[in-house]
Design a protein around this motif. Structure first.
Motif, PDB file in Angstrom:
ATOM      1  N   LYS A  78       0.725   7.101  11.480  1.00 25.28           N
ATOM      2  CA  LYS A  78       0.700   5.644  11.300  1.00 25.28           C
ATOM      3  C   LYS A  78       1.553   5.218  10.103  1.00 25.28           C
ATOM      4  O   LYS A  78       2.151   4.138  10.119  1.00 25.28           O
ATOM      5  N   THR A  79       1.603   6.051   9.085  1.00 29.44           N
ATOM      6  CA  THR A  79       2.490   5.754   7.952  1.00 29.44           C
ATOM      7  C   THR A  79       3.944   5.701   8.403  1.00 29.44           C
ATOM      8  O   THR A  79       4.696   4.786   8.046  1.00 29.44           O
ATOM      9  N   LEU A  80       4.342   6.684   9.211  1.00 29.77           N
ATOM     10  CA  LEU A  80       5.720   6.701   9.724  1.00 29.77           C
ATOM     11  C   LEU A  80       5.975   5.515  10.645  1.00 29.77           C
ATOM     12  O   LEU A  80       7.055   4.905  10.614  1.00 29.77           O
ATOM     13  N   GLU A  81       4.974   5.183  11.456  1.00 28.21           N
ATOM     14  CA  GLU A  81       5.113   4.051  12.378  1.00 28.21           C
ATOM     15  C   GLU A  81       5.311   2.747  11.603  1.00 28.21           C
ATOM     16  O   GLU A  81       6.182   1.934  11.923  1.00 28.21           O
ATOM     17  N   LEU A  82       4.488   2.568  10.575  1.00 29.02           N
ATOM     18  CA  LEU A  82       4.623   1.369   9.732  1.00 29.02           C
ATOM     19  C   LEU A  82       5.991   1.314   9.075  1.00 29.02           C
ATOM     20  O   LEU A  82       6.629   0.248   9.021  1.00 29.02           O
ATOM     21  N   THR A  83       6.447   2.449   8.572  1.00 30.46           N
ATOM     22  CA  THR A  83       7.744   2.490   7.883  1.00 30.46           C
ATOM     23  C   THR A  83       8.870   2.088   8.826  1.00 30.46           C
ATOM     24  O   THR A  83       9.730   1.262   8.475  1.00 30.46           O
ATOM     25  N   VAL A  84       8.867   2.650  10.024  1.00 28.31           N
ATOM     26  CA  VAL A  84       9.949   2.368  10.986  1.00 28.31           C
ATOM     27  C   VAL A  84       9.949   0.887  11.390  1.00 28.31           C
ATOM     28  O   VAL A  84      10.992   0.217  11.367  1.00 28.31           O
ATOM     29  N   ILE A  85       8.769   0.357  11.746  1.00 24.59           N
ATOM     30  CA  ILE A  85       8.715  -1.034  12.217  1.00 24.59           C
ATOM     31  C   ILE A  85       9.039  -2.014  11.081  1.00 24.59           C
ATOM     32  O   ILE A  85       9.812  -2.963  11.273  1.00 24.59           O
ATOM     33  N   ALA A  86       8.461  -1.783   9.903  1.00 24.90           N
ATOM     34  CA  ALA A  86       8.717  -2.696   8.776  1.00 24.90           C
ATOM     35  C   ALA A  86      10.188  -2.666   8.358  1.00 24.90           C
ATOM     36  O   ALA A  86      10.780  -3.721   8.062  1.00 24.90           O
ATOM     37  N   MET A  87      10.799  -1.476   8.367  1.00 23.54           N
ATOM     38  CA  MET A  87      12.217  -1.405   8.005  1.00 23.54           C
ATOM     39  C   MET A  87      13.093  -2.032   9.085  1.00 23.54           C
ATOM     40  O   MET A  87      14.126  -2.645   8.773  1.00 23.54           O
ATOM     41  N   THR A 164      -1.194  -5.751  12.383  1.00 20.06           N
ATOM     42  CA  THR A 164      -0.276  -6.898  12.373  1.00 20.06           C
ATOM     43  C   THR A 164      -0.069  -7.417  10.960  1.00 20.06           C
ATOM     44  O   THR A 164       1.065  -7.742  10.561  1.00 20.06           O
ATOM     45  N   ALA A 165      -1.171  -7.510  10.199  1.00 20.40           N
ATOM     46  CA  ALA A 165      -1.041  -7.977   8.820  1.00 20.40           C
ATOM     47  C   ALA A 165      -0.169  -7.029   8.000  1.00 20.40           C
ATOM     48  O   ALA A 165       0.636  -7.474   7.164  1.00 20.40           O
ATOM     49  N   ALA A 166      -0.299  -5.724   8.248  1.00 18.37           N
ATOM     50  CA  ALA A 166       0.521  -4.744   7.522  1.00 18.37           C
ATOM     51  C   ALA A 166       1.998  -4.912   7.865  1.00 18.37           C
ATOM     52  O   ALA A 166       2.872  -4.881   6.980  1.00 18.37           O
ATOM     53  N   ILE A 167       2.286  -5.091   9.154  1.00 13.94           N
ATOM     54  CA  ILE A 167       3.678  -5.271   9.578  1.00 13.94           C
ATOM     55  C   ILE A 167       4.275  -6.536   8.977  1.00 13.94           C
ATOM     56  O   ILE A 167       5.409  -6.540   8.468  1.00 13.94           O
ATOM     57  N   LEU A 168       3.508  -7.632   9.027  1.00 13.48           N
ATOM     58  CA  LEU A 168       4.007  -8.897   8.475  1.00 13.48           C
ATOM     59  C   LEU A 168       4.211  -8.794   6.962  1.00 13.48           C
ATOM     60  O   LEU A 168       5.249  -9.213   6.426  1.00 13.48           O
ATOM     61  N   GLY A 169       3.210  -8.246   6.274  1.00 18.70           N
ATOM     62  CA  GLY A 169       3.297  -8.167   4.813  1.00 18.70           C
ATOM     63  C   GLY A 169       4.446  -7.306   4.340  1.00 18.70           C
ATOM     64  O   GLY A 169       5.182  -7.680   3.414  1.00 18.70           O
ATOM     65  N   LEU A 170       4.629  -6.148   4.977  1.00 21.07           N
ATOM     66  CA  LEU A 170       5.690  -5.237   4.530  1.00 21.07           C
ATOM     67  C   LEU A 170       7.059  -5.654   5.070  1.00 21.07           C
ATOM     68  O   LEU A 170       8.055  -5.617   4.346  1.00 21.07           O
ATOM     69  N   GLY A 171       7.110  -6.042   6.356  1.00 15.75           N
ATOM     70  CA  GLY A 171       8.397  -6.358   6.979  1.00 15.75           C
ATOM     71  C   GLY A 171       9.047  -7.611   6.414  1.00 15.75           C
ATOM     72  O   GLY A 171      10.251  -7.621   6.118  1.00 15.75           O
ATOM     73  N   LYS A 233       6.395   4.874   0.584  1.00 20.12           N
ATOM     74  CA  LYS A 233       5.325   4.874  -0.429  1.00 20.12           C
ATOM     75  C   LYS A 233       4.532   3.568  -0.418  1.00 20.12           C
ATOM     76  O   LYS A 233       3.317   3.568  -0.642  1.00 20.12           O
ATOM     77  N   ASN A 234       5.218   2.453  -0.147  1.00 19.50           N
ATOM     78  CA  ASN A 234       4.520   1.154  -0.147  1.00 19.50           C
ATOM     79  C   ASN A 234       3.521   1.014   1.000  1.00 19.50           C
ATOM     80  O   ASN A 234       2.631   0.161   0.935  1.00 19.50           O
ATOM     81  N   THR A 235       3.676   1.842   2.049  1.00 15.82           N
ATOM     82  CA  THR A 235       2.697   1.762   3.133  1.00 15.82           C
ATOM     83  C   THR A 235       1.290   2.080   2.642  1.00 15.82           C
ATOM     84  O   THR A 235       0.306   1.691   3.274  1.00 15.82           O
TER      85      THR A 235
END
Length: 292
Positions: A78-87, A164-171, A233-235
């Motif tokens: 999930k960390t990798l997934e968040l990183t890829v989508i947010a970037m 969704t909140a994680a994607i919005l906040g980071l992306g 790291k920010n994830t």
């Protein structure tokens, strides 16, 4: 500096033709400071290694037990997934913001500046908490005709999940930083090339795609690589909104077993592995662009 000093010593024993003066033997200059620093560093490394390996507080058997635990590996995924989508959001939206910032249209320029100013000024952690509590402001989200009937309506809590909140906040925050990186890369290309392409009748989009962006990639890629490492790291920030990425998965385990330090070490090991692998990939891409 030391090599330069050695060259000076060797040169002093040579004549103008580069030949050694008979009877004189070059002597390599000694560096006692370097030897002392090496000795001190070696002793410190040995002492740290002994302390880390023998201190029972690290609980290395527990680290080995959880290093490949399914819950940890799922959190890593999930960390990798968040990183890829947010970037991906950051790159697409950041590119658009950079082009708006460079536009001659005053409104687009101001809107881009406001976005970058706003999202770079507020810490990502605050943004994550804000998006997670977005339902407190709007209980329902609607899509429809302005000032007319709504075509689609849904409960906000059903849409703004922790993911969704994680994607919005980071992306969205990442887009602001990426926009400035891309804008700097585009500005690094001499404007004369843009004008020359214009003179031969090339449209603006083609100039950007064929001339400006390929050249600016040499400037853009290194800082973007650093942004990706920061994103990995920010994830860990999304642990505050109960999204089970790597750190939160470790926290869930040690909240029951009270083995805090070994579980944190497990998380650190996986962060080190992921960042190291990405750093290798970044070096490969940078070398390819330098060779062009």
């Amino acid at each position: 500096m030391n090599d330069r000093a050695d060259n000076v010593t060797a040169a002093a024993t040579s004549d103008e033709g580069g030949q050694l003066t008979p009877g004189l033997v070059p002597v390599k200059r000694k560096h006692p400071g370097q030897w002392a620093a090496t000795l001190v560093a070696t002793v410190l490394i040995i002492l740290i290694a002994i302390s880390v390996s023998t201190n029972p507080g690290f609980e290395w058997p527990v680290v080995g037990q959880y290093l490949f635990d399914v819950r940890i590996l799922e959190g890593l995924l999930k960390t990798l997934e968040l990183t890829v989508i947010a970037m991906a959001i950051g790159l697409v939206l950041g590119t658009l913001l950079a082009l708006m910032r460079l536009s001659n249209n005053r409104l687009l320029n101001v809107l881009s500046w406001l976005y970058i100013w706003f999202f770079r000024s507020i810490p990502p952690l605050v943004q994550l908490i804000f998006w997670y509590n977005f339902a407190a402001l709007y209980q329902t989200l609607k899509i429809g005709i302005p000032f007319g009937p709504s075509l689609l309506e849904a409960n906000t809590n059903s849409i703004i999940s922790p993911f969704t909140a994680a994607i919005l906040g980071l992306g969205l925050a990442q887009a602001a930083y990426t926009a400035e990186v891309i804008r700097g890369g585009i500005l690094s290309v001499p404007r004369g090339q843009f004008l020359a392409a214009r003179a031969v009748g090339m449209p603006g989009a083609l100039i950007m795609r064929r001339i400006i962006l390929p050249q600016s990639m040499k400037v853009i890629i290194p800082p973007i690589g650093n942004e990706v490492i920061s994103m990995i790291k920010n994830t860990s920030l999304v642990s505050v909104i109960s999204f089970a990425e790597l750190l939160y998965s470790a926290q869930l385990i040690y909240s029951r077993t009270y083995q805090t330090i070994p579980l944190l070490i497990v998380a650190c090991i996986w962060y080190l592995v992921v960042v190291s692998l990405f750093t290798l990939g970044q070096s490969f891409v940078e070398r390819k662009y330098r060779e062009r």
